[in-house]
Scaffold this active site. Structure first.
Site, PDB file in Angstrom:
ATOM      1  N   THR A   1       0.847  -1.197   0.000  1.00  0.00           N
ATOM      2  CA  THR A   1       0.000   0.000   0.000  1.00  0.00           C
ATOM      3  C   THR A   1       0.880   1.243   0.000  1.00  0.00           C
ATOM      4  OG1 THR A   1      -1.652  -1.243   1.229  1.00  0.00           O
ATOM      5  CG2 THR A   1      -1.903   1.139   1.202  1.00  0.00           C
TER       6      THR A   1
ATOM      7  N   LYS B   1       5.813   9.037  22.665  1.00  0.00           N
ATOM      8  CA  LYS B   1       6.090   9.842  23.862  1.00  0.00           C
ATOM      9  C   LYS B   1       4.792  10.367  24.455  1.00  0.00           C
ATOM     10  CE  LYS B   1      10.311  11.378  21.593  1.00  0.00           C
ATOM     11  NZ  LYS B   1      10.583  12.368  20.546  1.00  0.00           N
TER      12      LYS B   1
ATOM     13  N   ARG C   1      -2.316   4.966   7.552  1.00  0.00           N
ATOM     14  CA  ARG C   1      -2.530   3.561   7.864  1.00  0.00           C
ATOM     15  C   ARG C   1      -2.316   3.428   9.371  1.00  0.00           C
ATOM     16  NH1 ARG C   1      -2.977  -1.153   4.771  1.00  0.00           N
ATOM     17  NH2 ARG C   1      -1.996  -2.893   5.768  1.00  0.00           N
TER      18      ARG C   1
ATOM     19  N   HIS D   1     -10.642  -0.340   4.230  1.00  0.00           N
ATOM     20  CA  HIS D   1      -9.486  -0.114   3.372  1.00  0.00           C
ATOM     21  C   HIS D   1     -10.059   0.298   2.012  1.00  0.00           C
ATOM     22  CE1 HIS D   1      -5.596  -0.107   1.797  1.00  0.00           C
ATOM     23  NE2 HIS D   1      -5.232  -1.361   1.929  1.00  0.00           N
TER      24      HIS D   1
END
Ligand code: ZN
Lengths: 152, 309
Positions: B57, B85, B106, B134
Site C-alpha cells: 500500500t 512519547k 494507515r 481499506h
C-alpha cells in the site's frame, strides 16, 4: 391516589414511568442523577398492567431538557415522561429517538480509536425491527443498545 | 465542465463515495493507464503516515505521488514517533496537516482515519484502519472487475476466505451497493461476514447467500475474489481442514464459466495454487497493477478542482 403508589409522590419535578425493566439505572447515569443533589426515587421491577414489569424514576425539582428526554427514548422507547407541578401532571413530554448521541456511550469495540484518544464517543442511533441499534461514528461497528455501556 | 465533487474530499470509508465519483475515478484511472496526459500533483506535498507497515500500500501510494510530480514526506512505522512519547493521534495529525496538502494514513486502530479527518485541515485518505476499512483497496478491486468484465452490473461475485476480519471485504461490500450485483459469501463458519456488515447489505438491497464450499459456487459466478485465511486464527487440525476446503487449484475450476476471473488482494500464501496462474481465469497480477493508476486518480482528483479534460 399517591397512597396507592408503591413509591412516594413528588410535588414538583419529573416522573419517568413505563421504563423497560432493567433500564432505570442506566437512565440514572445518563442524567447524572447519582451525582446530583436532587431527591430521586427509583422503582425497579414494579408490577405494570401494560408491561408486566417496569421501572420508574421520580426526580424532585428537575425538568428535563428536550435533548435529555429524547435520549431516554434510546434506553426505553415506551417510557413516558411527565412534568409534575403541585402533585399534578402538568405536561406530558413528547419525545423522539435522537439520530445521534455524543459522549454518552462507550464503544464496546476494544480496537476502537476512542479508547486511546481523549475524544468524545459519537454514536448514530436507529431503530431496526423494534431494536435500537447504535453505530460508532469512528470504528463503524454496530451494536444492540444493551451491548453498549454508558460512560460515567 | 464536469463538477469534481472529490476535490478536497476525505476518503475514510467506502460509503463516502457516490456512483458519480466512482465513474470519475474510473475514467481518470483509465486515462492514467493509457498514458494520456492528465492531472498532476506538481508542488504538492503528500504525507504518508504509516503507523503500521504495509509495503504494498505504501509503495503504490508513493509511486502514484511521484509519478504525478508530487513530493512525499512521512514515516513507515511509529517506533520513533512522538505518539510513543504520549502525543495523541489527534495532535500528530493536526501538526502534519500543517506540513502537507493531503494525508494518507494507515493505523492499527479502527476509526483512526475518521479521527484524523477531524484533526486535519487537509483531506485524509484511509489506507487501512485496523479491521475496519481499506477503501482504496476496494476501489482498485472493483476497478479490476470493471476492466476485466466491462460492466459490474449484473455480475455474480464470490467472496472467499476470511470475511470476518478482512477490512478490504468490508469496504468492498459497501462499494458493491453502488451496483446491481449478487454476492456469494464463502467462508468457514467462524470467519463469516459480520452480522453488522450483512445488515448494511440488506438495507442497501444487495442480494447475498452463505456457502461453506468453493465447489458449489464456482459454476455460478463471474468473479472469484479470494482472500487469505490466516493460520493463527485456527488450531493446527482445524487449519488443515479449512485450508483444504478453500484452496483453489485448476481441478476446482473445471466447472467455471469461460469468462470467470479470479481476484486476490495479494500477498497470497497457499490459497491459490501456482498452476492457477497459467489459466485464463487468473487476473490477480493485472489487478495489482491497477494499484498505482487508481491511486493516481484518487490523489489527483482530490487535489485538482479543475479536471482540465
Ligand atoms: Zn467504536
Amino acid at each position: 391516589m399517591s397512597e396507592t403508589l408503591p413509591v412516594s409522590a413528588i410535588k414538583n419535578g419529573t416522573v419517568i414511568d413505563h421504563i423497560a425493566p432493567g433500564q432505570a439505572l442506566r437512565i440514572i447515569h445518563l442524567l447524572g442523577l447519582q451525582n446530583s443533589t436532587n431527591k430521586v426515587t427509583i422503582g425497579l421491577h414494579l408490577p405494570s398492567k401494560s408491561m408486566g414489569s417496569k421501572d420508574l424514576i421520580k426526580i424532585e425539582s428537575r425538568i428535563l431538557s428536550d435533548a435529555e428526554a429524547n435520549e431516554i427514548v434510546v434506553f426505553s422507547p415506551a417510557a413516558t415522561i411527565n412534568v409534575i407541578r403541585d402533585f399534578e401532571v402538568q405536561e406530558k413530554v413528547r419525545t423522539r429517538l435522537p439520530s445521534s448521541m455524543k459522549r454518552v456511550f462507550l464503544c464496546p469495540n476494544s480496537a476502537c480509536i476512542t479508547h486511546s484518544e481523549s475524544v468524545a464517543s459519537y454514536f448514530y442511533i436507529a431503530e431496526d425491527r423494534k431494536q435500537i441499534k447504535l453505530t460508532c461514528h469512528y470504528c463503524e461497528k454496530s451494536f444492540d443498545r444493551d451491548q453498549v455501556r454508558v460512560s460515567i | 465542465m464536469a463538477v469534481n465533487s472529490l476535490y478536497k474530499k476525505s476518503i475514510v470509508s467506502a460509503k463516502d463515495l457516490s456512483l458519480e465519483e466512482w465513474r470519475l475515478i474510473v475514467s481518470t484511472a483509465q486515462r492514467f493507464k493509457a498514458g494520456k496526459p492528465t492531472l498532476s500533483l506538481k508542488d504538492k506535498v503528500i504525507a504518508h503516515c504509516f503507523f503500521e507497515s504495509s509495503t504494498r500500500t505504501r509503495l503504490s501510494f508513493e509511486a502514484a505521488t511521484l509519478r504525478l510530480g508530487g513530493k512525499v514526506i512521512g514515516f513507515t512505522n511509529s517506533d520513533d514517533l512522538s505518539t510513543q512519547k504520549g502525543e495523541t493521534l489527534y495532535d500528530t495529525m493536526r501538526v502534519i496537516a500543517g506540513y502537507s496538502d493531503l494525508i494518507v494514513i494507515r493505523h492499527p486502530l479502527e476509526g483512526a482515519a475518521a479521527l484524523s479527518k477531524e484533526a486535519a485541515s487537509c483531506p485524509v485518505i484511509n489506507a487501512g484502519d485496523g479491521a475496519n476499512q481499506h477503501p482504496t483497496q476496494a476501489l482498485l478491486d472493483l476497478f479490476a472487475i470493471q476492466e476485466c468484465q466491462k460492466d459490474i452490473n449484473g455480475l455474480s461475485i464470490a467472496l472467499v476466505g476470511d470475511l470476518k476480519y478482512g477490512r478490504t471485504i468490508h469496504s468492498f461490500t459497501e462499494l458493491c451497493s453502488l451496483f446491481d450485483v449478487r454476492l456469494y459469501l464463502v467462508s468457514p463458519e467462524t470467519l463469516a461476514l459480520p452480522e453488522s456488515v450483512c445488515d448494511i447489505m440488506k438495507k442497501r438491497g444487495i442480494r447475498f447467500s452463505f456457502h461453506q464450499s468453493l465447489e458449489d459456487v464456482i459454476p455460478k459466478v463471474d468473479v472469484l475474489y479470494m482472500t487469505r485465511i490466516q493460520q493463527e486464527r485456527f488450531s493446527r487440525s482445524e487449519y488443515q481442514l479449512v485450508r483444504d476446503q478453500f484452496i483453489l487449484t485448476p481441478g476446482v475450476l473445471l466447472k467455471a464459466k469461460p469468462h470467470l476471473k479470479i481476484l486476490h488482494p495479494l500477498p497470497r500464501v497457499n490459497e491459490i495454487s501456482k498452476e492457477v496462474d497459467e489459466t485464463p481465469y487468473a487476473y490477480y497480477f493485472e489487478q495489482a497493477a491497477n494499484a498505482v493508476p487508481v491511486r493516481q486518480a484518487l490523489l489527483s482528483l482530490i487535489l485538482n478542482e479543475n479536471l482540465g479534460i
